[in-house]
Write a protein that holds these residues in place. Structure first.
Motif, PDB file in Angstrom:
ATOM      1  N   SER A   1      -1.473 -13.711  -0.966  1.00  0.00           N
ATOM      2  CA  SER A   1      -0.308 -13.315  -1.761  1.00  0.00           C
ATOM      3  C   SER A   1       0.585 -14.525  -2.017  1.00  0.00           C
TER       4      SER A   1
ATOM      5  N   ASN B   1     -12.277  -2.618  -5.825  1.00  0.00           N
ATOM      6  CA  ASN B   1     -11.726  -3.756  -5.087  1.00  0.00           C
ATOM      7  C   ASN B   1     -10.243  -3.496  -4.806  1.00  0.00           C
ATOM      8  N   THR B   2      -9.990  -2.570  -3.908  1.00  0.00           N
ATOM      9  CA  THR B   2      -8.624  -2.118  -3.658  1.00  0.00           C
ATOM     10  C   THR B   2      -7.732  -3.219  -3.071  1.00  0.00           C
ATOM     11  N   ALA B   3      -8.291  -4.103  -2.264  1.00  0.00           N
ATOM     12  CA  ALA B   3      -7.467  -5.190  -1.698  1.00  0.00           C
ATOM     13  C   ALA B   3      -6.917  -6.072  -2.805  1.00  0.00           C
ATOM     14  N   SER B   4      -7.750  -6.380  -3.787  1.00  0.00           N
ATOM     15  CA  SER B   4      -7.319  -7.223  -4.901  1.00  0.00           C
ATOM     16  C   SER B   4      -6.297  -6.495  -5.777  1.00  0.00           C
ATOM     17  N   ILE B   5      -6.518  -5.217  -5.993  1.00  0.00           N
ATOM     18  CA  ILE B   5      -5.557  -4.430  -6.778  1.00  0.00           C
ATOM     19  C   ILE B   5      -4.210  -4.383  -6.067  1.00  0.00           C
ATOM     20  N   HIS B   6      -4.212  -4.185  -4.757  1.00  0.00           N
ATOM     21  CA  HIS B   6      -2.948  -4.167  -4.011  1.00  0.00           C
ATOM     22  C   HIS B   6      -2.239  -5.514  -4.099  1.00  0.00           C
ATOM     23  N   LEU B   7      -2.998  -6.603  -4.100  1.00  0.00           N
ATOM     24  CA  LEU B   7      -2.393  -7.934  -4.208  1.00  0.00           C
ATOM     25  C   LEU B   7      -1.641  -8.081  -5.537  1.00  0.00           C
TER      26      LEU B   7
ATOM     27  N   GLU C   1      -0.575  -5.734  -7.501  1.00  0.00           N
ATOM     28  CA  GLU C   1       0.561  -4.795  -7.530  1.00  0.00           C
ATOM     29  C   GLU C   1       1.767  -5.394  -6.804  1.00  0.00           C
ATOM     30  N   ARG C   2       1.534  -5.985  -5.627  1.00  0.00           N
ATOM     31  CA  ARG C   2       2.633  -6.612  -4.858  1.00  0.00           C
ATOM     32  C   ARG C   2       3.302  -7.727  -5.651  1.00  0.00           C
TER      33      ARG C   2
ATOM     34  N   LYS D   1      -0.730  -2.406 -14.638  1.00  0.00           N
ATOM     35  CA  LYS D   1      -2.061  -1.986 -15.084  1.00  0.00           C
ATOM     36  C   LYS D   1      -1.972  -1.626 -16.562  1.00  0.00           C
TER      37      LYS D   1
ATOM     38  N   TRP E   1      -5.131  -5.855 -15.472  1.00  0.00           N
ATOM     39  CA  TRP E   1      -3.770  -5.991 -14.976  1.00  0.00           C
ATOM     40  C   TRP E   1      -3.154  -7.224 -15.617  1.00  0.00           C
TER      41      TRP E   1
END
Length: 176
Positions: A101, A128-134, A136-137, A142, A162
């Motif tokens: 991050s 790839n939820t970890a990358s999406i969360h990154l 988003e933070r 989107k 995104w």
């Protein structure tokens, strides 16, 4: 709080360290990313970083100077578009610590304030939820879904699109 990472451009001397990171993290990155796994591919990557339309950035740990990840800005366009595509990956040994991050945030600063871009896009496989969360933070929005968007490991894969504009970036981090 001082940053735990810094970014820099790669050099040919980084090949062995990058290859070690890539081999160590190969299973961790599957099926999201396929970084260079041999010396020639690594040299080709570093050569590509010299092109006007591509910026490779090493994310390095501030204490050890060790490469802990990579952020790439590709297909950089100027003039009326002022856009780039963002890709990134972390060394498996440094995942889950918030270092990416910080590193990707520095890469976005570089895109907006050094390269003068207006927009950065990240296309991410929905699983790839970890990358999406990154992203988003970091304030990305989107914008859509692209069916069979990129061919990865021999298969056409769906991606979420995104994006972040410099105006959104300034609003999100003006007080940070």
């Amino acid at each position: 709080m001082p940053l735990r990472v810094f970014i820099r451009k790669p050099a040919e001397a980084d090949c062995q360290e990058l290859l070690s990171l890539h081999h160590r993290s190969k299973e961790f990155h599957f099926p999201w990313a396929f970084p260079p796994l041999n010396e020639q591919e690594c040299k080709n990557y570093i050569d590509r970083c010299q092109n006007e339309d591509f910026e490779g950035l090493m994310i390095c740990h501030s204490n050890s100077n060790k490469i802990i990840g990579v952020a790439n800005l590709s297909q950089i366009f100027y003039r009326a578009f002022q856009n780039a595509y963002l890709g990134y990956y972390v060394d498996v040994n440094f995942s889950g610590q918030g270092l990416m991050s910080e590193g990707v945030r520095l890469a976005i600063d570089y895109a907006f304030y050094t390269l003068g871009l207006h927009r950065v896009e990240a296309n991410i496989q929905p699983e790839n939820t970890a990358s999406i969360h990154l992203v988003e933070r970091l304030g990305f929005t989107k914008e859509g879904f692209s069916r069979r968007y990129l061919k990865i490991n021999g298969e056409w894969r769906d991606h979420e699109r995104w994006a972040l504009t410099v105006e959104d970036w300034v609003r999100t981090f003006q007080n940070a």
